[in-house]
Design a protein around this motif. Sequence first.
Motif, PDB file in Angstrom:
ATOM      1  N   UNK B 419       0.856  -1.192   0.000  1.00 61.08           N
ATOM      2  CA  UNK B 419       0.000   0.000   0.000  1.00 61.08           C
ATOM      3  C   UNK B 419       0.888   1.238   0.000  1.00 61.08           C
ATOM      4  N   UNK B 420       0.413   2.264  -0.656  1.00 68.65           N
ATOM      5  CA  UNK B 420       1.197   3.505  -0.715  1.00 68.65           C
ATOM      6  C   UNK B 420       1.251   4.124   0.676  1.00 68.65           C
ATOM      7  N   UNK B 422       4.647   6.535   2.067  1.00 72.47           N
ATOM      8  CA  UNK B 422       5.361   7.743   1.618  1.00 72.47           C
ATOM      9  C   UNK B 422       5.157   7.930   0.113  1.00 72.47           C
ATOM     10  N   UNK B 423       5.060   9.176  -0.291  1.00 70.80           N
ATOM     11  CA  UNK B 423       4.887   9.467  -1.723  1.00 70.80           C
ATOM     12  C   UNK B 423       6.208   9.886  -2.348  1.00 70.80           C
ATOM     13  N   UNK B 424       6.326   9.716  -3.666  1.00 70.26           N
ATOM     14  CA  UNK B 424       7.560  10.127  -4.351  1.00 70.26           C
ATOM     15  C   UNK B 424       7.608  11.641  -4.586  1.00 70.26           C
ATOM     16  N   UNK B 425       8.765  12.088  -5.009  1.00 72.92           N
ATOM     17  CA  UNK B 425       8.977  13.527  -5.258  1.00 72.92           C
ATOM     18  C   UNK B 425       8.029  14.011  -6.358  1.00 72.92           C
ATOM     19  N   UNK B 455      11.457  14.144   3.228  1.00 76.95           N
ATOM     20  CA  UNK B 455      12.592  14.514   2.376  1.00 76.95           C
ATOM     21  C   UNK B 455      12.363  15.920   1.806  1.00 76.95           C
TER      22      UNK B 455
END
Lengths: 545, 545
Positions: B419-420, B422-425, B455
Amino acid sequence: MLLLLHRPVVLGLQQACRLRMTPSRLCIRACSTNDSLQPQHPSPSFSDNSSTRRWKAMGTLLGLGAVLAYHDHRCRAAQESPRMYTKEEVSSHNSPETGIWVTLGCEVFDVTEFVDLHPGGPSKLMLAAGGPLEPFWALYAAHNQPHVCELLTKYKIGELNPEDNVSPTLETSDPYAGDPKRHPALKVNSQRPFNAEPPPELLTESYITPNPIFFIRNHLPVPNLDPDTYRLHVAGAPGYQSLCLSLDDLYKFPKHEITVTLQCAGNRRSEMTQIKEVKGLEWRTGAISTAHWAGARLCEVLAQAGHQLSDTEAQVCFEGLDSDPTGTAYGASIPLTRALDPEAEVLLAYEMNGQPLPRDHGFPVRVVVPGVVGARHVKWLGRVSVEGEESYSHWQRRDYKGFCPSVDWDTVDFDSAPSIQELPVQSAITEPQAGDTIESGDVTVKGYAWSGGGRAVIRVDVSLDGGLTWQAAELDEEEQRPRKAWAWRLWQLQAPVPAGQKELNIICKAVDDSYNVQPDTVAPIWNLRGVLSNAWHRVHVHVAP
Amino acid sequence: MLLLLHRPVVLGLQQACRLRMTPSRLCIRACSTNDSLQPQHPSPSFSDNSSTRRWKAMGTLLGLGAVLAYHDHRCRAAQESPRMYTKEEVSSHNSPETGIWVTLGCEVFDVTEFVDLHPGGPSKLMLAAGGPLEPFWALYAAHNQPHVCELLTKYKIGELNPEDNVSPTLETSDPYAGDPKRHPALKVNSQRPFNAEPPPELLTESYITPNPIFFIRNHLPVPNLDPDTYRLHVAGAPGYQSLCLSLDDLYKFPKHEITVTLQCAGNRRSEMTQIKEVKGLEWRTGAISTAHWAGARLCEVLAQAGHQLSDTEAQVCFEGLDSDPTGTAYGASIPLTRALDPEAEVLLAYEMNGQPLPRDHGFPVRVVVPGVVGARHVKWLGRVSVEGEESYSHWQRRDYKGFCPSVDWDTVDFDSAPSIQELPVQSAITEPQAGDTIESGDVTVKGYAWSGGGRAVIRVDVSLDGGLTWQAAELDEEEQRPRKAWAWRLWQLQAPVPAGQKELNIICKAVDDSYNVQPDTVAPIWNLRGVLSNAWHRVHVHVAP
């Protein structure tokens, strides 16, 4: 000589824990059983730990038996009068055109006819073309069996000139004269300082990279340190005494073991060079390797020196015992928050794959910072201190940073970019290789994938048609702990070659558990130092008619 | 009516902390000073906190003064006999072709001639075309000044039909009948359940997104909860009693405040749809917003219920008080390691930008999980429990996951992907917009950038030529704490339009502090649910001759 070949095997078994050896010992030990404690060729290590251990035990036994059998064989062969060759003659026979010669001990074999019959594939045998087989057999113990030696005798053409077994005289004025001998499989990008990577076809043969072919990234000559007099200096916090730790002192901290992939920031730089010139070594896909490390936790050593997390901006600075002619040592730093976080598992490592650190990898002590760029894993560690800002080392402040593609050496402002710590998601294809001709039918694509910061690789997509369509590869089953996926995943995809194709543009791209992906192309991430090269990896191959 | 307009302003000032209001109150309060406590238009908020506070104070004073002045003006206007219009007539005048009408209170203005003179740009005024100005003036308090009202009188053409001020009757059989009123600036992607995003030109007007235009992602009707009887149930650890917490109980935990960007996994899905159909709402670039949240730390609430980190696989499951006709509530989970980590700052939030949570955003309590996909920030929180595995909710196990582009609804195996969390940049351009015609000379490009997991965004590259060349944008100076960069960075680039260009292909791409970057194109990250759409954002514009 026969006795010499035999005795070190026994010695090697008895003295597996000895720390240092002379270059000639190293050369002979390369075919002893110590270094053969690795998963065997040709099966990829899609195996659990217990089966890996079984392989190791079997390899040890087979290795000893095979060498004894080989000893008998050689006693018989010595009764004839062989033709003699120099090492130079042998090394000039390294291609199908010249013929392919190899040596084992003092014997010379012409294996030109055998290369295509090699069970592990021609490319693996070609790694030894023009040179000795021992270093490769040491890695892949399956060779150490009577039937392999028997087979080899068919191809014997003579023996090596006895004078050729003398090691070359060392140039004492050369600061690199004391560097250790390296495994011949390594592809050398720079001799002085020594920088080399394993060839792709060996890199993903096993989950754990054997020590002799672990990529080597040296910035300076390798220091020759005496483990008895070695001391690690740890600056104390205000009100605390500094520590001066011997190796035995370090051993007294609880021993912590973790499997960690190290990657140089310059891995795959050669692909950036193809876009536009960059400053840096021409690393291909091999500036990355994985080892099982053991050592003391940095957080516990720092705690003993009185350090705690008071300032979130504070940095832990490391200084190596390698230095240039002006006395400047290699240095780097990481944030104190990471250093003190037990979950980050930063190590002062003294073991690599169950052995004392090899000299090229920081003997006797190096830093291992899981999930972080190789440049911070300072080798030959001499000093640790906690400072208000980053290390003033060139390699912390004037290197290992990423920039916009438009920044050049006239406009670069190194202070404007943060130093690289965690690395982005990465993957590469190790098999087949660019330019290979593959059979029609099925193709097997293999490679590695890894991401920084403990982020696990959750998927690798492979395309055979230049990125138009994708298939998910099969990932190995190595354990991935949540938030602590410090090591790579090997992967493979077996897929039919689309009918009628004369060539394939094979691509891989990985996804980590933050669902970060690799960029499609190199040019938009190009930077003047050629670091952070993590675009899709592309391999063009021909399909046999 | 005049008194009604006047009194709520004073009431609003006195009762700024009141929790609930009727729709009509909400409508009128939209032009009171409470909601004008926001950075002002048109200056972007490249400002420190203290100057933001100055703006807020000024906005409050100006707002009150302006409304008083406007009151005088309207008393004079009321002496004439105005022409009357219906709301429908007004709403049909919303383009240059039909003429552009707006309303303020009961007055109707034809601002067709003024649109191009609007100091904030025509596009901002066009957001209100065919409807009331108040909701926009409430966000951008610079309008609440005597000279603005004076200017507006020139364009008055009549008044609204008095019957038109009656709220439409609510359909009581409609489960969505109790949903709150929403700000007209929101671009609605779905009415039932309500899903809407702010238009790009408002999204990056201020670092903190004003509550009324914060994107809304509802999966079910909005529950209407009584703060006095609200209780949060927290299942106890073995041997501990479960907690049943009132709002007052939650207020007793130390109040923790953080600025956090929320992003829906489906943000920018509309770009994926252009590649191939996906299931999901057609979010453009606005399914992302930033607020300052306050509440109790989840780790402290869990500790009070006896929970500690024993099992690294354990999950914290959240259940909302919103439910479908079968009684199934919205649910999601996050790893216990994150929930218990004080550095992860997971909140049980009861305030959003200094106000009680608006109903659409989870009143009275929602979860805020910094750095993690919006779907885990469960609203209208009813229950928290610690389980051996993830929530069995549809939205945890059968949605919000990423797949290889080749996976379709016939082949998808939802259990095969994590499951998602953390999300990507991510980054996007908010100005100019696709299809705009820009002036030759200089162009200003604006947008946002964010990355998951704390981040920090360290760089945004902008290209004006479709990706051939890049320039680094200027980033706002909002504080970025190491490893806790929970909120976005706004950015802008001012650059000359290359001479002779008739059009520009503008692109942005961001880099986070792990040096992760966005992929170049959408197709290779396409997935059947259209989530994780973070390819380079591309905007094609024309250059005025």
